[in-house]
Every structure is written in structure tokens, then in C-alpha cells.
Design a protein around this motif. Structure first.
Motif, short mmCIF file in Angstrom:
data_model
loop_
_atom_site.label_atom_id
_atom_site.label_comp_id
_atom_site.label_asym_id
_atom_site.label_seq_id
_atom_site.Cartn_x
_atom_site.Cartn_y
_atom_site.Cartn_z
N THR A 140 -62.70 53.77 15.92
CA THR A 140 -61.82 53.43 14.79
C THR A 140 -60.82 54.54 14.52
OG1 THR A 140 -63.48 54.27 13.23
CG2 THR A 140 -63.50 51.89 13.68
N GLN A 141 -61.27 55.78 14.61
CA GLN A 141 -60.36 56.92 14.39
C GLN A 141 -59.30 56.98 15.48
OE1 GLN A 141 -60.26 59.06 11.77
NE2 GLN A 141 -62.14 58.42 10.76
N PHE A 142 -59.68 56.70 16.72
CA PHE A 142 -58.70 56.71 17.81
C PHE A 142 -57.68 55.58 17.65
CE2 PHE A 142 -62.08 58.93 20.46
CZ PHE A 142 -61.49 60.19 20.29
N ILE A 143 -58.13 54.43 17.16
CA ILE A 143 -57.19 53.34 16.90
C ILE A 143 -56.20 53.75 15.81
CG2 ILE A 143 -57.00 51.00 15.96
CD1 ILE A 143 -59.69 50.42 17.46
N ALA A 144 -56.72 54.35 14.75
CA ALA A 144 -55.84 54.81 13.67
C ALA A 144 -54.86 55.86 14.18
CB ALA A 144 -56.67 55.37 12.52
N ALA A 145 -55.33 56.79 15.00
CA ALA A 145 -54.44 57.82 15.57
C ALA A 145 -53.36 57.17 16.42
CB ALA A 145 -55.25 58.82 16.39
N PHE A 146 -53.74 56.22 17.25
CA PHE A 146 -52.78 55.51 18.09
C PHE A 146 -51.70 54.84 17.23
CE2 PHE A 146 -51.42 51.53 20.12
CZ PHE A 146 -50.86 52.04 21.29
N LEU A 147 -52.12 54.16 16.17
CA LEU A 147 -51.17 53.51 15.29
C LEU A 147 -50.26 54.52 14.58
CD1 LEU A 147 -53.46 50.72 13.76
CD2 LEU A 147 -51.66 50.45 15.49
N LEU A 148 -50.83 55.67 14.23
CA LEU A 148 -50.01 56.72 13.62
C LEU A 148 -48.96 57.22 14.60
CD1 LEU A 148 -52.76 58.74 11.73
CD2 LEU A 148 -50.78 57.64 10.66
N PHE A 149 -49.36 57.46 15.85
CA PHE A 149 -48.42 57.95 16.86
C PHE A 149 -47.32 56.93 17.14
CE2 PHE A 149 -51.65 61.16 17.82
CZ PHE A 149 -50.84 62.27 18.02
N LYS A 150 -47.67 55.64 17.08
CA LYS A 150 -46.70 54.57 17.32
C LYS A 150 -45.87 54.25 16.06
CE LYS A 150 -47.41 53.51 21.60
NZ LYS A 150 -46.36 53.59 22.58
N LYS A 151 -46.20 54.90 14.96
CA LYS A 151 -45.53 54.65 13.68
C LYS A 151 -45.61 53.17 13.29
CE LYS A 151 -42.56 58.59 14.23
NZ LYS A 151 -41.26 59.13 14.44
N HIS A 152 -46.74 52.59 13.58
CA HIS A 152 -46.97 51.18 13.29
C HIS A 152 -47.17 50.98 11.79
CE1 HIS A 152 -48.83 47.20 13.46
NE2 HIS A 152 -48.35 47.11 14.70
N ARG A 153 -46.69 49.88 11.28
CA ARG A 153 -46.78 49.62 9.85
C ARG A 153 -48.23 49.49 9.36
NH1 ARG A 153 -47.96 44.46 8.71
NH2 ARG A 153 -47.72 42.92 10.34
N LEU A 154 -49.16 49.19 10.27
CA LEU A 154 -50.57 49.06 9.88
C LEU A 154 -51.33 50.39 9.95
CD1 LEU A 154 -51.52 45.65 11.53
CD2 LEU A 154 -50.99 46.13 9.13
N ALA A 155 -50.67 51.45 10.36
CA ALA A 155 -51.35 52.75 10.48
C ALA A 155 -52.01 53.18 9.17
CB ALA A 155 -50.37 53.81 10.98
N PRO A 156 -51.32 53.11 8.03
CA PRO A 156 -52.00 53.52 6.79
C PRO A 156 -53.23 52.68 6.48
CG PRO A 156 -49.64 53.32 6.42
CD PRO A 156 -49.91 52.77 7.78
N HIS A 157 -53.17 51.38 6.79
CA HIS A 157 -54.34 50.51 6.58
C HIS A 157 -55.51 50.98 7.45
CE1 HIS A 157 -50.98 47.94 5.27
NE2 HIS A 157 -51.85 47.44 4.42
N ALA A 158 -55.20 51.29 8.71
CA ALA A 158 -56.25 51.74 9.63
C ALA A 158 -56.86 53.06 9.18
CB ALA A 158 -55.68 51.87 11.04
N VAL A 159 -56.01 53.97 8.72
CA VAL A 159 -56.51 55.27 8.24
C VAL A 159 -57.37 55.07 7.00
CG1 VAL A 159 -55.84 57.52 7.31
CG2 VAL A 159 -54.61 56.57 9.27
N LEU A 160 -56.96 54.17 6.11
CA LEU A 160 -57.76 53.89 4.92
C LEU A 160 -59.14 53.35 5.30
CD1 LEU A 160 -58.05 53.66 1.84
CD2 LEU A 160 -56.95 51.42 2.00
#
Length: 135
Positions: free
Chosen positions: A69-89
């Protein structure tokens, strides 16, 4: 803030992978001092003869809940994906719940306390990011 969250998600994810590998290399916990922890898990958790004969199942749960889950959130953060904050939460909440379970089983300890703060920081920064997205 984004750079810090990238670092934190990767740090927690890598730590989860290392913890899982440690549990699989020595499932008894003998070489890393986990035997008393395993006994506490057996005493407090359901189905001890199924899930807590050794640390192998716990390693998989750690890897999936706090690693992937943390790696998915990191990936989304690196991609600047709009769902990144949701994943980090979600990651922050999962980590805090994991630590609350650790506190229930083993009591307060420095490492668990630190990782609870990591989860809290993730959740707080994610909420801040989500509020900024709304504006």
C-alpha cells in the motif's frame, strides 16, 4: 510536503518489506528476539494454531498492508496522480490501526510509537493536500 511524503511512504514500505523478509527468514523469531512476541500474539489473537504458529502469515500481512500500500501511494505521488492524497490517507490510517493492534498485543514501545506518528503525519498531510485540491 510532497517530497517528504514520497520519502516517508518509501521508508515505511521498505521497512515493511524488511520486516516481512526477517519474519520469513526466521519464522520462529529466535534470532531477532521475536519469540516472546509470538507468544503474546498466540495469547491474544484469534485462531492462534492457524495464524500464529510462526511469523510467516504475519510477514505476508505486514507486506501487503504496510508494504504494497505504501509503494502504491509512493508511485501515485511520483506520478502526481490526483488520487495520491487519498492513497496516502489510506496508508496512514492502515499504519495507525496496525500500531493500535501492536499496542494492544505488546503494549507501548518506542518503535511502535514512532510508526504511529508516521501514520498520523501521513494522514494529516493527506488531509491538507485534499483540502488544497478542493480550493
Amino acid at each position: 510536503m510532497t517530497k517528504f511524503l514520497k520519502f516517508l511512504t518509501l521508508f515505511i514500505g521498505i521497512g515493511a518489506v524488511m520486516g516481512a523478509v526477517m519474519m520469513w527468514i526466521d519464522p520462529s523469531g529466535q534470532t531477532w528476539g521475536g519469540e516472546p512476541l509470538l507468544e503474546m500474539l498466540r495469547a491474544k489473537m484469534p485462531w492462534p494454531d492457524v495464524f500464529f504458529r510462526n511469523f510467516i502469515p504475519s510477514g505476508f500481512v505486514l507486506l501487503f498492508l504496510n508494504g504494497f500500500t505504501q509503494f502504491i501511494a509512493a508511485f501515485l505521488l511520483f506520478k502526481k496522480h490526483r488520487l495520491a492524497p487519498h492513497a496516502v490517507l489510506v496508508c496512514g490510517i492502515i499504519l495507525m490501526l496496525w500500531i493500535v493492534l501492536e499496542w494492544w498485543v505488546w503494549g507501548l514501545n518506542a518503535m511502535s510509537n514512532i510508526f504511529f506518528v508516521f501514520g498520523l503525519v501521513e494522514a494529516m498531510f493527506a488531509v491538507i493536500s485534499l483540502r488544497k485540491q478542493k480550493d
